[in-house]
Design an enzyme around this catalytic site. Structure first.
Site, PDB file in Angstrom:
ATOM      1  N   SER A 171      43.227  66.228  52.892  1.00 31.37           N
ATOM      2  CA  SER A 171      44.462  66.902  52.477  1.00 31.37           C
ATOM      3  C   SER A 171      44.567  68.312  53.051  1.00 31.37           C
ATOM      4  O   SER A 171      45.669  68.823  53.248  1.00 31.37           O
ATOM      5  CB  SER A 171      44.564  66.937  50.951  1.00 31.37           C
ATOM      6  OG  SER A 171      43.463  67.646  50.408  1.00 31.37           O
ATOM      7  N   LEU A 172      43.426  68.945  53.351  1.00 31.12           N
ATOM      8  CA  LEU A 172      43.457  70.303  53.908  1.00 31.12           C
ATOM      9  C   LEU A 172      43.833  70.324  55.388  1.00 31.12           C
ATOM     10  O   LEU A 172      43.962  71.401  55.978  1.00 31.12           O
ATOM     11  CB  LEU A 172      42.115  71.006  53.687  1.00 31.12           C
ATOM     12  CG  LEU A 172      41.761  71.283  52.224  1.00 31.12           C
ATOM     13  CD1 LEU A 172      40.383  71.909  52.104  1.00 31.12           C
ATOM     14  CD2 LEU A 172      42.809  72.151  51.559  1.00 31.12           C
ATOM     15  N   ALA A 228      46.720  69.426  56.111  1.00 31.37           N
ATOM     16  CA  ALA A 228      48.132  69.795  55.937  1.00 31.37           C
ATOM     17  C   ALA A 228      48.231  71.310  55.723  1.00 31.37           C
ATOM     18  O   ALA A 228      47.718  71.840  54.738  1.00 31.37           O
ATOM     19  CB  ALA A 228      48.734  69.049  54.755  1.00 31.37           C
ATOM     20  N   GLU A 275      37.576  71.864  45.670  1.00 29.98           N
ATOM     21  CA  GLU A 275      36.801  70.648  45.975  1.00 29.98           C
ATOM     22  C   GLU A 275      35.987  70.191  44.777  1.00 29.98           C
ATOM     23  O   GLU A 275      35.631  69.019  44.687  1.00 29.98           O
ATOM     24  CB  GLU A 275      35.921  70.871  47.207  1.00 29.98           C
ATOM     25  CG  GLU A 275      36.706  71.137  48.474  1.00 29.98           C
ATOM     26  CD  GLU A 275      37.666  70.015  48.882  1.00 29.98           C
ATOM     27  OE1 GLU A 275      37.588  68.895  48.341  1.00 29.98           O
ATOM     28  OE2 GLU A 275      38.498  70.264  49.753  1.00 29.98           O
TER      29      GLU A 275
END
Length: 178
Positions: free
Chosen positions: A30-31, A33, A96
Site C-alpha cells: 500500500s505504501l 501509493a 506497520e
C-alpha cells in the site's frame, strides 16, 4: 512519482552530510501509493524503483495489504523512499504495527542496478497459513485504495489522540464497518 531528476546518490550524500540521520525504506504494498504515503508522512519523499531479491510478496487471506517473506529465487518489485526522518520512521513503524518486523535489507535500484541498504517490513509469522499466491498493486488500487486511504486517514487521526488504537485495530474496525 517523487524523485524524478533526483539522483539517489545525491540524496544519500545529503543524508550523510545532515546532522539528522535519514533512512531509506523499501516499500512494496500500500505504501507504493503516493496518496497513502502523503497521509502518513504529510509529504511524498523522493523515491527510486527497486527490487528486493530472495523475497516473495504474498496476499493475506482476509486482508487487502500484502506481506513479504524470504523465499529463495523470488523477487519483489517496489520502490525505496529516500530521506525518511526518525519521526517518519516511527510513524511507519506504528502503521506497520506488530504484524511486521522492520529489517535491514539490500535492494537493487531498478534504474542503475546500484545496491542500497534499506529498511523494510517483513511479515512476522513465517508459517502463517493465511499467506497465499501473489499480491497485485494495480488490482489493490482499483479495488481497495479508496477505502484503505480512508482507513489510513482514520489511523492518523487516532494516532494524534492520547489513547490511540493500533493500526490493526483501526483496520479491523474500519473494514468491519465498510
Amino acid at each position: 512519482m517523487g524523485g524524478e531528476g533526483v539522483s539517489v546518490t545525491a540524496v544519500a550524500a545529503a543524508a550523510a552530510a545532515s546532522t539528522l540521520p535519514l533512512h531509506s525504506v523499501f516499500v512494496y504494498g500500500s505504501l507504493l501509493a503516493d496518496e497513502v504515503v502523503q497521509v502518513l508522512l504529510k509529504r511524498v519523499p523522493s523515491s527510486s524503483p527497486a527490487v528486493l531479491h530472495h523475497h516473495h510478496r504474498f496476499s493475506i487471506k482476509g486482508r487487502v495489504y500484502p506481506a513479504i517473506l524470504p523465499v529463495e529465487n523470488k523477487k519483489v518489485a517496489g520502490k525505496v523512499l529516500l530521506g525518511i526522518t526518525d519521526r517518519e520512521l516511527d510513524v511507519l513503524d506504528t502503521f506497520e504495527d506488530v504484524e511486521y518486523e522492520r529489517r535491514a535489507v539490500e535492494v537493487s535500484l531498478a534504474d542503475t542496478a546500484e545496491k542500497l541498504l534499506a529498511d523494510t517490513y517483513v511479515w512476522g509469522d513465517n508459517d502463517d497459513p493465511n499467506l497465499h499466491g501473489d499480491w497485485d498493486f494495480e488490482e489493490w488500487k482499483r479495488l481497495h485504495m479508496k477505502d484503505f486511504l480512508a482507513m489510513t486517514m482514520g489511523f492518523m487521526e487516532e494516532l494524534e489522540q492520547p489513547e490511540s488504537k493500533t493500526r490493526v485495530a483501526t483496520y479491523e474496525s474500519y473494514f468491519q464497518q465498510g
